[in-house]
Motif scaffolding. Structure first.
Motif, mmCIF file in Angstrom:
data_model
loop_
_atom_site.group_PDB
_atom_site.id
_atom_site.type_symbol
_atom_site.label_atom_id
_atom_site.label_comp_id
_atom_site.label_asym_id
_atom_site.label_seq_id
_atom_site.Cartn_x
_atom_site.Cartn_y
_atom_site.Cartn_z
ATOM 1 N N MET A 1 40.369 41.431 39.146
ATOM 2 C CA MET A 1 39.849 40.265 39.214
ATOM 3 C C MET A 1 39.829 39.224 39.154
ATOM 4 O O MET A 1 39.390 39.254 38.268
ATOM 5 C CB MET A 1 38.611 41.311 40.110
ATOM 6 N N SER B 1 39.541 45.476 44.238
ATOM 7 C CA SER B 1 40.787 45.272 43.671
ATOM 8 C C SER B 1 41.493 46.648 43.077
ATOM 9 O O SER B 1 40.461 47.031 42.418
ATOM 10 C CB SER B 1 40.975 44.731 42.812
ATOM 11 N N GLY C 1 45.351 44.605 46.159
ATOM 12 C CA GLY C 1 45.686 45.294 44.599
ATOM 13 C C GLY C 1 47.117 45.788 45.076
ATOM 14 O O GLY C 1 48.022 45.587 46.078
#
Length: 124
Positions: free
Chosen positions: A1, A36, A73
């Motif tokens: 991230m 994420s 993601g």
């Protein structure tokens, strides 16, 4: 991230859930969360995939109700019946791939978010 340095003052907390999921709480006018996630790919055991999706589900359930959250993601998912000019490779539906229902379960649980994403990117 990764966040731009200008957003660092707004990051209230970052939590590593495990090696595949990380969550950040962002303090803004209306606080929100960013998750994420990196799902196990097809070469991993089904148990590992189920564990990942269970952890992701628990992470989402831990967010206070009525709080906005974004999930991004790589879900290593196959959900389309034919390739589109905006995708790479062949994608298939769960009916053709019954061994990995996790992504479609997530879509069912968070249907509005996925439908909005698909419409915004003209994938519907």
């Amino acid at each position: 991230m990764v966040f731009s340095p200008k957003y660092i003052p707004f990051i209230a907390d970052v939590t590593g859930i495990n090696s595949r999921i990380i969550m950040a709480k962002i303090n803004a006018q209306m606080p929100f969360y960013v998750i994420s996630a990196y799902a196990p790919h097809a070469g991993h055991e089904q148990e590992e995939k189920e564990h990942f999706y269970n952890e992701l589900r628990r992470t989402i359930q831990g967010i206070p109700s009525r709080t906005t959250y974004w999930i991004g993601g790589d879900f290593n998912a196959r959900i389309l019946t034919t390739p589109r000019n905006t995708t790479i490779g062949q994608f298939i539906t769960p009916k053709e791939n019954p061994h990995d229902p996790n992504i479609t379960d997530g879509i069912r649980e968070h249907r509005e978010l996925f439908l909005n994403f698909l419409q915004e990117h003209q994938l519907t």
